[in-house]
Scaffold this motif. Sequence first.
Motif, PDB file in Angstrom:
ATOM      1  N   GLY A  49      60.245  47.458 -19.231  1.00  0.00           N
ATOM      2  CA  GLY A  49      59.695  48.805 -20.567  1.00  0.00           C
ATOM      3  C   GLY A  49      59.491  47.811 -20.877  1.00  0.00           C
ATOM      4  O   GLY A  49      59.290  46.835 -21.150  1.00  0.00           O
ATOM      5  N   THR A  50      58.775  48.659 -21.889  1.00  0.00           N
ATOM      6  CA  THR A  50      58.139  48.512 -23.825  1.00  0.00           C
ATOM      7  C   THR A  50      58.655  48.640 -24.720  1.00  0.00           C
ATOM      8  O   THR A  50      58.178  48.825 -25.713  1.00  0.00           O
ATOM      9  N   GLY A  51      59.846  49.991 -24.460  1.00  0.00           N
ATOM     10  CA  GLY A  51      60.533  50.458 -25.822  1.00  0.00           C
ATOM     11  C   GLY A  51      62.045  50.322 -26.342  1.00  0.00           C
ATOM     12  O   GLY A  51      61.448  48.479 -26.776  1.00  0.00           O
ATOM     13  N   ALA A  52      62.555  50.385 -26.716  1.00  0.00           N
ATOM     14  CA  ALA A  52      63.123  50.237 -27.811  1.00  0.00           C
ATOM     15  C   ALA A  52      64.183  48.662 -27.352  1.00  0.00           C
ATOM     16  O   ALA A  52      64.357  48.025 -27.989  1.00  0.00           O
ATOM     17  N   MET A  53      64.593  49.050 -25.954  1.00  0.00           N
ATOM     18  CA  MET A  53      65.335  48.456 -25.513  1.00  0.00           C
ATOM     19  C   MET A  53      64.532  47.050 -25.002  1.00  0.00           C
ATOM     20  O   MET A  53      65.609  46.175 -25.361  1.00  0.00           O
ATOM     21  N   ALA A  54      63.203  47.113 -24.186  1.00  0.00           N
ATOM     22  CA  ALA A  54      63.164  46.067 -23.398  1.00  0.00           C
ATOM     23  C   ALA A  54      62.666  44.985 -25.163  1.00  0.00           C
ATOM     24  O   ALA A  54      62.962  44.133 -24.577  1.00  0.00           O
ATOM     25  N   GLY A  88      54.945  47.029 -18.213  1.00  0.00           N
ATOM     26  CA  GLY A  88      54.937  48.311 -18.855  1.00  0.00           C
ATOM     27  C   GLY A  88      52.981  48.799 -18.695  1.00  0.00           C
ATOM     28  O   GLY A  88      52.923  48.144 -17.973  1.00  0.00           O
ATOM     29  N   ARG A  89      53.371  50.287 -19.200  1.00  0.00           N
ATOM     30  CA  ARG A  89      51.420  51.063 -18.841  1.00  0.00           C
ATOM     31  C   ARG A  89      51.017  50.221 -20.260  1.00  0.00           C
ATOM     32  O   ARG A  89      50.158  50.492 -19.883  1.00  0.00           O
ATOM     33  N   ARG A  90      51.285  49.874 -21.215  1.00  0.00           N
ATOM     34  CA  ARG A  90      50.864  48.923 -22.295  1.00  0.00           C
ATOM     35  C   ARG A  90      51.514  48.593 -22.844  1.00  0.00           C
ATOM     36  O   ARG A  90      52.217  48.352 -23.239  1.00  0.00           O
ATOM     37  N   VAL A 108      64.298  50.611 -19.180  1.00  0.00           N
ATOM     38  CA  VAL A 108      63.171  52.198 -19.190  1.00  0.00           C
ATOM     39  C   VAL A 108      63.926  53.526 -19.327  1.00  0.00           C
ATOM     40  O   VAL A 108      64.944  53.719 -18.506  1.00  0.00           O
ATOM     41  N   LYS A 109      63.023  54.043 -19.452  1.00  0.00           N
ATOM     42  CA  LYS A 109      63.321  55.789 -19.842  1.00  0.00           C
ATOM     43  C   LYS A 109      63.364  56.560 -17.838  1.00  0.00           C
ATOM     44  O   LYS A 109      62.903  56.166 -17.376  1.00  0.00           O
ATOM     45  N   TRP A 110      63.877  57.081 -17.542  1.00  0.00           N
ATOM     46  CA  TRP A 110      64.767  57.787 -16.262  1.00  0.00           C
ATOM     47  C   TRP A 110      62.793  57.666 -15.569  1.00  0.00           C
ATOM     48  O   TRP A 110      63.182  57.959 -14.140  1.00  0.00           O
ATOM     49  N   MET A 166      70.377  50.842 -18.007  1.00  0.00           N
ATOM     50  CA  MET A 166      69.555  52.499 -18.035  1.00  0.00           C
ATOM     51  C   MET A 166      71.528  53.198 -18.570  1.00  0.00           C
ATOM     52  O   MET A 166      72.011  53.204 -17.902  1.00  0.00           O
ATOM     53  N   ASN A 167      71.159  54.456 -19.382  1.00  0.00           N
ATOM     54  CA  ASN A 167      71.410  55.279 -19.871  1.00  0.00           C
ATOM     55  C   ASN A 167      71.479  56.198 -18.284  1.00  0.00           C
ATOM     56  O   ASN A 167      70.898  55.813 -17.734  1.00  0.00           O
ATOM     57  N   GLY A 168      72.933  57.027 -18.204  1.00  0.00           N
ATOM     58  CA  GLY A 168      73.153  57.360 -17.499  1.00  0.00           C
ATOM     59  C   GLY A 168      73.600  57.303 -15.810  1.00  0.00           C
ATOM     60  O   GLY A 168      73.975  56.121 -15.541  1.00  0.00           O
ATOM     61  N   ALA A 221      72.547  49.591 -30.410  1.00  0.00           N
ATOM     62  CA  ALA A 221      71.309  50.606 -30.743  1.00  0.00           C
ATOM     63  C   ALA A 221      70.779  50.767 -30.922  1.00  0.00           C
ATOM     64  O   ALA A 221      70.322  49.374 -32.132  1.00  0.00           O
ATOM     65  N   VAL A 222      69.600  50.951 -30.553  1.00  0.00           N
ATOM     66  CA  VAL A 222      68.368  50.001 -31.055  1.00  0.00           C
ATOM     67  C   VAL A 222      67.228  51.702 -31.486  1.00  0.00           C
ATOM     68  O   VAL A 222      67.320  51.971 -31.117  1.00  0.00           O
ATOM     69  N   THR A 223      66.152  51.530 -32.601  1.00  0.00           N
ATOM     70  CA  THR A 223      65.509  52.799 -32.773  1.00  0.00           C
ATOM     71  C   THR A 223      63.838  52.516 -32.960  1.00  0.00           C
ATOM     72  O   THR A 223      63.763  50.646 -33.733  1.00  0.00           O
ATOM     73  N   HIS A 263      58.088  64.670 -28.125  1.00  0.00           N
ATOM     74  CA  HIS A 263      57.634  65.883 -27.088  1.00  0.00           C
ATOM     75  C   HIS A 263      56.889  65.005 -25.723  1.00  0.00           C
ATOM     76  O   HIS A 263      56.471  64.732 -24.635  1.00  0.00           O
ATOM     77  N   ARG A 264      58.386  64.257 -25.813  1.00  0.00           N
ATOM     78  CA  ARG A 264      58.454  63.954 -24.664  1.00  0.00           C
ATOM     79  C   ARG A 264      59.737  63.849 -23.745  1.00  0.00           C
ATOM     80  O   ARG A 264      60.732  63.871 -23.922  1.00  0.00           O
ATOM     81  N   PRO A 265      59.619  63.515 -21.851  1.00  0.00           N
ATOM     82  CA  PRO A 265      60.791  64.175 -21.133  1.00  0.00           C
ATOM     83  C   PRO A 265      62.167  63.287 -21.256  1.00  0.00           C
ATOM     84  O   PRO A 265      61.942  62.305 -22.031  1.00  0.00           O
ATOM     85  N   THR A 266      63.278  64.241 -21.727  1.00  0.00           N
ATOM     86  CA  THR A 266      64.605  63.573 -21.788  1.00  0.00           C
ATOM     87  C   THR A 266      65.449  63.276 -20.141  1.00  0.00           C
ATOM     88  O   THR A 266      64.487  63.112 -19.391  1.00  0.00           O
ATOM     89  N   GLU A 267      66.022  62.447 -20.638  1.00  0.00           N
ATOM     90  CA  GLU A 267      66.957  61.650 -19.670  1.00  0.00           C
ATOM     91  C   GLU A 267      68.372  62.887 -19.372  1.00  0.00           C
ATOM     92  O   GLU A 267      68.819  62.534 -18.515  1.00  0.00           O
ATOM     93  N   ILE A 268      68.146  63.991 -19.324  1.00  0.00           N
ATOM     94  CA  ILE A 268      69.210  64.675 -18.768  1.00  0.00           C
ATOM     95  C   ILE A 268      69.200  64.820 -17.567  1.00  0.00           C
ATOM     96  O   ILE A 268      71.252  65.182 -17.326  1.00  0.00           O
TER      97      ILE A 268
END
Length: 309
Positions: free
Chosen positions: A18-23, A39-41, A78-80, A103-105, A129-131, A267-272
Amino acid sequence: MGKIYPSERKFMNMAIAGTGAMAMFYAYSLKPLSPTLIGRRYRPFLVTESGKQTLLDPPFVSWNDAADTPWDVIILAVKWPAMPLVQQLLAHQPNECLIISLMNGMGQEAALIPPLSPQQLACGLTTNAVTLSWNKHHRLPEATVTARGETTIPLMPHPLIPFWKETLDHIGWSWRFLPLEAVLRARWVKLVQNSVINPLSVLANAPNGALPDLPLWHLMPDLIHEARMIAQTAGIVLPSNLGEQVTQLARATAPNISSMLQDVRRHRPTEINSINGYLVQQARAHGMHLPTHEAVIALVDRIASNPNV
Ligand SMILES: NC(=O)c1ccc[n+]([C@@H]2O[C@H](COP(=O)([O-])OP(=O)(O)OC[C@H]3O[C@@H](n4cnc5c(N)ncnc54)[C@H](OP(=O)(O)O)[C@@H]3O)[C@@H](O)[C@H]2O)c1
């Protein structure tokens, strides 16, 4: 390296998927271990905690290159929707590789065993918690630590677990290592909390703290009641005051924009599907229905596919 690792083992080839907030947060917190990001980028990034900004530029590899590299430890951050890439990454990892999912979920075990063996996958939870935001001045992504919490993983019978614990203690970031059943129960509690706060924040388009005062919050007892029935089928007894706990959590994290609402706004897919959807799938497997969770999923999906509705 010899100075970093306390035991006779001198080298740990460690990656963060992952390359997002938690990574970014894990790369910052585990910096002495020189983790590689997958990650992707990628671009360098800032991590801000208590007003202090740190620039990080850790090694980076693509998902394809990472899949060809044998790792000792991989943290999943990563997200799901990235799960197919995680499955590819783990398909040919050595049996000794330890995978830590924060990961959550729920549903990581079903998605990743096999190719992993049950001992290789430590599914835990974190209340950090990280934003993620964009720092206009530095023109870099910035992960801001909004709450320092606890990170908990199960005491799996994996040879690297004692070494991992010793290494974390050595670098000054202690995690909780608890029996598998205790971690599973804590994951269920977090799943249920997320299954209430996340989708309701999307439906209200509001920060956590606003939710308990809205008419929408009347869905909370039914969401918890339905989730409690499913937890019971998995042998998990949830706390009797979980409703009060969730209300307190929403108030305690009042300014937070939930990750699900952030995803919808971006506008990104959610983890619902791995939160409320996981509960619904488990219910169906037992011939049961969860009408409130099903309704909430349909509404969130509708808003996510057309945020202007
Ligand atoms: N942030 C928190 O405070 C927090 C706290 C506790 C737990 N968590 C959990 O930790 C996990 C990571 O959250 P996060 O906040 O770091 O999320 P994030 O900032 O949105 O980052 C998500 C990561 O997943 C990747 N990803 C998403 N969809 C993908 C796809 N379809 N294919 C490939 N890569 C994809 C993203 O890659 P790209 O950037 O290339 O899209 C990015 O690296 C989630 O399960 C979240 O629920 C988060």
